[in-house]
Design an enzyme around this catalytic site. Structure first.
Site, PDB file in Angstrom:
ATOM      1  N   GLN A 198       0.824  -1.225   0.000  1.00 30.26           N
ATOM      2  CA  GLN A 198       0.000   0.000   0.000  1.00 30.26           C
ATOM      3  C   GLN A 198       0.853   1.267   0.000  1.00 30.26           C
ATOM      4  O   GLN A 198       0.305   2.367  -0.011  1.00 30.26           O
ATOM      5  CB  GLN A 198      -0.912   0.021   1.238  1.00 30.26           C
ATOM      6  CG  GLN A 198      -1.993  -1.035   1.244  1.00 30.26           C
ATOM      7  CD  GLN A 198      -3.130  -0.739   0.285  1.00 30.26           C
ATOM      8  OE1 GLN A 198      -3.358   0.415  -0.097  1.00 30.26           O
ATOM      9  NE2 GLN A 198      -3.866  -1.753  -0.110  1.00 30.26           N
ATOM     10  N   ALA A 219       2.054  -4.962  -8.087  1.00 31.51           N
ATOM     11  CA  ALA A 219       1.910  -3.985  -9.177  1.00 31.51           C
ATOM     12  C   ALA A 219       0.513  -3.375  -9.239  1.00 31.51           C
ATOM     13  O   ALA A 219       0.363  -2.182  -9.542  1.00 31.51           O
ATOM     14  CB  ALA A 219       2.243  -4.654 -10.516  1.00 31.51           C
ATOM     15  N   HIS A 220      -0.514  -4.187  -8.925  1.00 29.50           N
ATOM     16  CA  HIS A 220      -1.874  -3.667  -9.156  1.00 29.50           C
ATOM     17  C   HIS A 220      -2.311  -2.631  -8.118  1.00 29.50           C
ATOM     18  O   HIS A 220      -3.379  -2.044  -8.247  1.00 29.50           O
ATOM     19  CB  HIS A 220      -2.890  -4.813  -9.274  1.00 29.50           C
ATOM     20  CG  HIS A 220      -3.305  -5.470  -7.988  1.00 29.50           C
ATOM     21  ND1 HIS A 220      -4.377  -5.015  -7.266  1.00 29.50           N
ATOM     22  CD2 HIS A 220      -2.821  -6.547  -7.325  1.00 29.50           C
ATOM     23  CE1 HIS A 220      -4.538  -5.804  -6.188  1.00 29.50           C
ATOM     24  NE2 HIS A 220      -3.603  -6.732  -6.210  1.00 29.50           N
ATOM     25  N   CYS A 343     -10.558  -7.907   0.981  1.00 30.97           N
ATOM     26  CA  CYS A 343     -10.414  -9.330   1.248  1.00 30.97           C
ATOM     27  C   CYS A 343     -11.398  -9.816   2.307  1.00 30.97           C
ATOM     28  O   CYS A 343     -11.646 -11.004   2.411  1.00 30.97           O
ATOM     29  CB  CYS A 343      -8.997  -9.639   1.693  1.00 30.97           C
ATOM     30  SG  CYS A 343      -7.778  -9.048   0.528  1.00 30.97           S
TER      31      CYS A 343
HETATM   32  C1  LIG Z   1      -3.177  -5.961  -1.716  1.00 34.21           C
HETATM   33  C2  LIG Z   1      -2.283  -6.299  -0.589  1.00 34.21           C
HETATM   34  C3  LIG Z   1      -1.668  -7.543  -0.503  1.00 34.21           C
HETATM   35  C4  LIG Z   1      -1.904  -8.642  -1.518  1.00 34.21           C
HETATM   36  O1  LIG Z   1      -1.364  -8.298  -2.761  1.00 34.21           O
HETATM   37  P1  LIG Z   1      -1.730  -9.164  -4.061  1.00 34.21           P
HETATM   38  O2  LIG Z   1      -0.761  -8.694  -5.080  1.00 34.21           O
HETATM   39  O3  LIG Z   1      -3.145  -8.809  -4.397  1.00 34.21           O
HETATM   40  O4  LIG Z   1      -1.546 -10.587  -3.718  1.00 34.21           O
HETATM   41  C5  LIG Z   1      -0.818  -7.780   0.557  1.00 34.21           C
HETATM   42  N1  LIG Z   1      -0.596  -6.847   1.489  1.00 34.21           N
HETATM   43  C6  LIG Z   1      -1.188  -5.641   1.458  1.00 34.21           C
HETATM   44  C7  LIG Z   1      -0.899  -4.636   2.513  1.00 34.21           C
HETATM   45  C8  LIG Z   1      -2.061  -5.333   0.414  1.00 34.21           C
HETATM   46  O5  LIG Z   1      -2.649  -4.140   0.390  1.00 34.21           O
END
Ligand SMILES: *Cc1c(COP(=O)(O)O)cnc(C)c1O
Length: 397
Positions: A198, A219-220, A343
């Site tokens: 984040q 990346a996303h 999630c």
């Molecule tokens: C989104 C997120 C993840 C998981 O990342 P993915 O690439 O979707 O597996 C893990 N930790 C944090 C803090 C996130 O915000």
């Protein structure tokens, strides 16, 4: 209103996306770079093909992307291990550290320090490690959602092998003082892992300022594609992690599998954009976030979850007194936000993060996360203020 009615209405109504912390759209420049790595006339080859020009070109593209991601963190490109996302990076870091140590000393006692407001990718992995005999200490945040360096110092033991904390909390946006934690670990053998999924584009991410040994990226979360991420693995001194994916020995043996050129080029391009626009993005995001937050606080009976200063400029988590979060969420047909993290939004359990900062069940249920991003405009914020204010007032009547 039922979900299908919402969907039907949604087709003819403007809906504003304010859920950038769940995922971001791919930046058009990133999509363009990715598209050039797919078809016969593009850079499609296997980067591991050493016997022809096609392979060399793909390898060059992958290595450029590796440098772009390394530059984002002030790291060396040889310290970047490609993964499928932050979930995999978190798994590789936590399981990898323990497995490496135990492969050299089967009876080794392993203690890990983390916090109870980490992402499920950390918490569930720690649960699994506990079943393998690892001792885990989960620190609790204060009422502002902050984990303090002194808590880490107090929890350190001789057998502590790893401290794993997130740089920016996904639900609250609160920022952990990673540099202070890195500094106090200098005199201890424990490694420091940082989930920075984040953090990119919102706070400065520098592995040397942090004193981090391992850093997870996705990346996303910063305008790159889904399904790709990276784990930074420090070289000096080397942070040893045992591979969790075997076959072919890619990524210096730490993560096998054919490298997806288009995904990596996309992540590299997104990293370069995040670095180039960092200062401007932070100024813009915090101005828009503060405008929205101040207007909604004026409604009264609205509480900010998480520290108001020590916070990502893109995040805002509010609890609305007297309202149920699920009903509020369903009524906010024209702004896409989330209750708790994406999630956990499938379950009706109150957010474990809001519970951890001491919110009552009622206020934890009433929590909404608004998260802003690159494509939000000042007009969008005016629209959000008007819409959310109207819905909250109507529901409270
Ligand atoms: C989104 C997120 C993840 C998981 O990342 P993915 O690439 O979707 O597996 C893990 N930790 C944090 C803090 C996130 O915000």
């Amino acid at each position: 209103m039922t979900r299908s009615a919402c969907l039907i209405l949604g087709i003819c109504m403007k809906t504003l996306y304010l859920d950038y912390a769940a995922t971001t759209p791919v930046d058009p420049a990133v999509a363009e770079a990715m598209t050039a790595c797919l078809t016969m006339d593009g850079n499609f080859a296997n980067p591991a093909s050493r016997s022809h020009r096609f392979g060399w070109q793909a390898e060059a593209a992958v290595e450029k992307a590796r440098r772009q991601v390394a530059d984002l963190l002030a790291a060396d490109p040889r310290e970047i291990v490609w993964t499928s996302g932050a979930t995999e990076s978190d798994n590789l870091a936590l399981k990898g550290v323990v497995e490496y140590l135990r492969s050299h000393d089967p009876g080794r006692r392993c203690h890990i320090i983390s916090s109870c407001i980490e992402h499920k990718a950390i918490l569930d992995t720690l649960k699994w490690l506990q079943q393998q005999g690892v001792d885990v200490t989960l620190l609790s945040p204060d009422a502002d959602g902050l984990i303090h360096p002194q808590q880490v110092a107090d929890a350190l033991r001789d057998d502590t092998v790893l401290v794993s904390l997130m740089a920016v909390n996904n639900e609250l946006g609160t920022v952990t003082d990673i540099a202070a934690i890195g500094a106090l670990l200098k005199s201890h053998a424990a490694l420091l892992h940082v989930d920075a999924a984040q953090a990119v584009g919102k706070v400065a991410c520098n592995v040397n300022v942090w004193g981090a040994d391992l850093v997870s990226l996705s990346a996303h979360k910063f305008y790159g594609p889904k399904g790709v991420g990276a784990l930074y693995v420090r070289r000096q001194p080397l942070a040893h992690v045992a591979a969790q994916m075997h076959g072919g020995g890619h990524e210096r043996g730490m993560r096998s599998g054919t490298l997806p050129t288009h995904q990596l080029v996309g992540m590299g391009e997104a990293a370069a954009l995040a670095a180039a626009n960092f200062e401007a993005d932070v100024i813009k995001l915090s101005a828009l976030r503060d405008k929205l937050e101040n207007a909604l606080l004026d409604l009264g009976g609205v509480y900010v979850n998480g520290h108001r200063q020590q916070r990502s400029p893109a995040h805002m988590n509010l609890s609305f007194d007297g309202l149920d979060g699920e009903i509020l969420l369903a009524s906010l047909a024209q702004v896409a936000v989330s209750s708790g993290s994406a999630c956990t939004s499938a379950s009706v359990e109150p957010s474990y993060v809001l519970k951890a900062i001491g919110r009552s069940d009622a206020l934890a249920h009433a929590g909404l996360r608004f998260s802003l991003g690159r494509f939000v405009t000042d007009e969008d914020i005016d629209f959000a203020i008007e819409h959310v204010s109207r819905v909250v007032k109507a529901l409270r009547k």
